[in-house]
Design an enzyme around this catalytic site. Structure first.
Site, PDB file in Angstrom:
ATOM      1  N   GLY A  32       0.601  -5.093   0.997  1.00 18.57           N
ATOM      2  CA  GLY A  32      -0.586  -5.172   0.141  1.00 18.57           C
ATOM      3  C   GLY A  32      -0.291  -5.798  -1.211  1.00 18.57           C
ATOM      4  CB  ALA A  70      -0.898  -0.023   1.233  1.00 16.92           C
ATOM      5  CD  GLU A  73      -2.268  -7.756   3.031  1.00 20.38           C
ATOM      6  OE1 GLU A  73      -1.902  -6.598   2.747  1.00 20.38           O
ATOM      7  OE2 GLU A  73      -2.881  -8.020   4.067  1.00 20.38           O
ATOM      8  CD  GLU A  88       1.658  -5.551   5.721  1.00 22.29           C
ATOM      9  OE1 GLU A  88       2.474  -6.443   6.019  1.00 22.29           O
ATOM     10  OE2 GLU A  88       0.852  -5.655   4.777  1.00 22.29           O
TER      11      GLU A  88
HETATM   12  N1  CAA Z   1       4.656   3.084  -0.696  1.00 27.30           N
HETATM   13  C1  CAA Z   1       5.094   4.236  -1.243  1.00 27.30           C
HETATM   14  N2  CAA Z   1       6.270   4.347  -1.902  1.00 27.30           N
HETATM   15  C2  CAA Z   1       7.005   3.232  -2.008  1.00 27.30           C
HETATM   16  C3  CAA Z   1       6.621   1.998  -1.452  1.00 27.30           C
HETATM   17  C4  CAA Z   1       5.374   1.946  -0.773  1.00 27.30           C
HETATM   18  N3  CAA Z   1       4.885   0.819  -0.251  1.00 27.30           N
HETATM   19  N4  CAA Z   1       7.589   1.087  -1.707  1.00 27.30           N
HETATM   20  C5  CAA Z   1       8.548   1.731  -2.392  1.00 27.30           C
HETATM   21  N5  CAA Z   1       8.198   3.022  -2.583  1.00 27.30           N
HETATM   22  C6  CAA Z   1       8.960   4.057  -3.292  1.00 27.30           C
HETATM   23  C7  CAA Z   1      10.160   4.543  -2.487  1.00 27.30           C
HETATM   24  O1  CAA Z   1       9.753   5.520  -1.560  1.00 27.30           O
HETATM   25  C8  CAA Z   1      11.041   5.087  -3.566  1.00 27.30           C
HETATM   26  O2  CAA Z   1      10.549   6.341  -3.965  1.00 27.30           O
HETATM   27  P1  CAA Z   1      11.600   7.572  -4.286  1.00 27.30           P
HETATM   28  O3  CAA Z   1      12.385   7.069  -5.462  1.00 27.30           O
HETATM   29  O4  CAA Z   1      10.703   8.709  -4.589  1.00 27.30           O
HETATM   30  O5  CAA Z   1      12.421   7.712  -3.055  1.00 27.30           O
HETATM   31  C9  CAA Z   1      10.803   4.138  -4.737  1.00 27.30           C
HETATM   32  O6  CAA Z   1       9.552   3.486  -4.454  1.00 27.30           O
HETATM   33  C10 CAA Z   1      11.853   3.064  -4.864  1.00 27.30           C
HETATM   34  O7  CAA Z   1      11.977   2.405  -3.613  1.00 27.30           O
HETATM   35  P2  CAA Z   1      13.370   2.208  -2.840  1.00 27.30           P
HETATM   36  O8  CAA Z   1      14.313   3.321  -3.168  1.00 27.30           O
HETATM   37  O9  CAA Z   1      13.059   1.972  -1.409  1.00 27.30           O
HETATM   38  O10 CAA Z   1      13.891   0.865  -3.569  1.00 27.30           O
HETATM   39  P3  CAA Z   1      14.860  -0.248  -2.970  1.00 27.30           P
HETATM   40  O11 CAA Z   1      15.177  -1.156  -4.085  1.00 27.30           O
HETATM   41  O12 CAA Z   1      15.968   0.375  -2.198  1.00 27.30           O
HETATM   42  O13 CAA Z   1      13.944  -1.034  -1.864  1.00 27.30           O
HETATM   43  C11 CAA Z   1      11.961  -2.157  -1.109  1.00 27.30           C
HETATM   44  C12 CAA Z   1      12.867  -1.790  -2.301  1.00 27.30           C
HETATM   45  C13 CAA Z   1      12.691  -3.117  -0.158  1.00 27.30           C
HETATM   46  C14 CAA Z   1      10.726  -2.838  -1.668  1.00 27.30           C
HETATM   47  C15 CAA Z   1      11.565  -0.861  -0.322  1.00 27.30           C
HETATM   48  O14 CAA Z   1      11.082   0.096  -1.266  1.00 27.30           O
HETATM   49  C16 CAA Z   1      10.512  -1.058   0.720  1.00 27.30           C
HETATM   50  O15 CAA Z   1      10.797  -1.567   1.791  1.00 27.30           O
HETATM   51  N6  CAA Z   1       9.242  -0.621   0.438  1.00 27.30           N
HETATM   52  C17 CAA Z   1       8.166  -0.648   1.390  1.00 27.30           C
HETATM   53  C18 CAA Z   1       7.634  -2.061   1.605  1.00 27.30           C
HETATM   54  C19 CAA Z   1       6.520  -2.058   2.641  1.00 27.30           C
HETATM   55  O16 CAA Z   1       6.737  -1.707   3.798  1.00 27.30           O
HETATM   56  N7  CAA Z   1       5.302  -2.470   2.251  1.00 27.30           N
HETATM   57  C20 CAA Z   1       4.158  -2.523   3.110  1.00 27.30           C
HETATM   58  C21 CAA Z   1       3.328  -1.286   2.973  1.00 27.30           C
HETATM   59  S1  CAA Z   1       1.983  -1.219   4.133  1.00 27.30           S
HETATM   60  C22 CAA Z   1       0.790  -2.194   3.470  1.00 27.30           C
HETATM   61  O17 CAA Z   1       0.924  -2.736   2.398  1.00 27.30           O
HETATM   62  C23 CAA Z   1      -0.471  -2.377   4.301  1.00 27.30           C
HETATM   63  C24 CAA Z   1      -1.407  -3.420   3.822  1.00 27.30           C
HETATM   64  O18 CAA Z   1      -1.564  -4.452   4.446  1.00 27.30           O
HETATM   65  C25 CAA Z   1      -2.204  -3.258   2.608  1.00 27.30           C
END
Ligand code: CAA
Length: 258
Positions: free
Chosen positions: A109, A65, A112, A132
């Site tokens: 998400g 998400a 999911e 999460e």
């Molecule tokens: N939401 C918003 N932006 C996101 C995102 C997310 N879930 N995941 C990645 N991005 C964005 C980053 O902010 C980044 O944006 P900028 O270039 O503007 O800085 C871009 O995507 C690229 O990401 P990274 O630079 O972080 O890429 P990476 O290769 O270094 O890392 C990753 C990849 C490990 C997937 C890392 O991006 C990450 O940990 N993302 C978040 C994962 C996460 O926590 N997901 C759960 C979300 S909560 C949820 O989903 C609730 C639910 O149950 C529905």
């Protein structure tokens, strides 16, 4: 004009939905989910489509998400909009089979959303996780419910409590994923599987999907009865007569999907 958040395409009897927010690893905003749901509903209503594929980019199916969009929301904000309820839940009502073609990250998400599909074909580079907990929340679109059903309690607890990501091989061994293929072949394999499904008699395909889903929602007795009634109902279709006659007459069946 800004780029559309999804792309859609029809190949033969298969509808393809591609998530198109690669810059943010297909972070799943409400707007994006609205577009996915609308595209799926359109395919579901289209008589010329027999199966749907949902995919992302090579680096990410979806990284979850949209954290940037939700970070400042209050309890009242998420409760009032029924966040992850109304638009995500509408995906559950798609009646034709949906295959998730997953490369790269399928996190939160994203994992999911893949699990919400009927089965997952993963590329070797796929990584599944429910991180999460690191954000101070828990999975909100079925992770705590579908993961244990798919992989058992031990793996689900491990993934959700430690935020550990698992690779495609481990996901396949655990039962989360149906097939693992070389990353560059994942879409091709999913489209081919969808084409096979779409060539099958549609009423039987839809009733098979509905019956399998019942296995998760009812006691065995009720599920068995539901299956048997659907089995009986299929004897009223053109395609049952055609399929069985073709077999007996040793010829190819010509299904009308009715
Ligand atoms: N939401 C918003 N932006 C996101 C995102 C997310 N879930 N995941 C990645 N991005 C964005 C980053 O902010 C980044 O944006 P900028 O270039 O503007 O800085 C871009 O995507 C690229 O990401 P990274 O630079 O972080 O890429 P990476 O290769 O270094 O890392 C990753 C990849 C490990 C997937 C890392 O991006 C990450 O940990 N993302 C978040 C994962 C996460 O926590 N997901 C759960 C979300 S909560 C949820 O989903 C609730 C639910 O149950 C529905």
């Amino acid at each position: 004009m800004s780029e559309p958040m999804i792309k859609t395409e029809i190949q033969g009897r298969v509808g393809l939905v591609t998530l198109n927010r690669a810059k943010v690893l297909n972070a799943l905003s409400n707007e994006l989910i609205d577009e996915v749901a609308q595209a799926m509903r359109d395919f579901d209503a289209n008589d010329d489509i027999g199966a749907i594929v949902l995919t992302g980019s090579e680096k990410a199916f979806a990284a979850g998400a949209d954290i940037a969009a939700m970070k400042d929301w209050s309890y009242a904000d998420v409760y009032k909009q029924d966040y992850l309820g109304h638009n995500w839940e509408s995906l559950r009502r798609i009646r034709k089979p949906v295959i998730a073609a997953v490369s790269g990250f399928a996190l939160g998400g994203g994992c999911e959303l893949a699990m919400q599909c009927d089965f997952i074909i993963a590329g070797e580079n796929a990584k599944f996780g429910q991180p999460e907990i690191k954000l101070g929340i828990i999975p909100g679109y079925g992770g705590t419910q579908r993961l244990p059903r798919a992989m058992g309690k031990a793996k689900a607890m491990d993934m959700i409590l430690t935020a550990r990501m698992i690779g495609a091989q481990e996901a396949e061994q655990a039962g989360l994923v149906a097939r693992v293929v070389p990353t560059e072949k994942v879409l091709e394999e999913a489209m081919a599987a969808a084409a096979v499904i779409a060539s099958m008699p549609l009423p039987a395909v839809m009733m098979a999907k509905e019956s399998i889903n019942r296995a998760y929602e009812s006691p065995l007795n009720e599920g068995l009865l539901f299956e048997r009634r659907n089995f009986h109902a299929l004897f009223s279709t053109h395609d049952q007569k055609e399929g069985m006659n073709a077999f007996v007459e040793k010829r190819e069946a010509k299904f009308r999907h009715e």
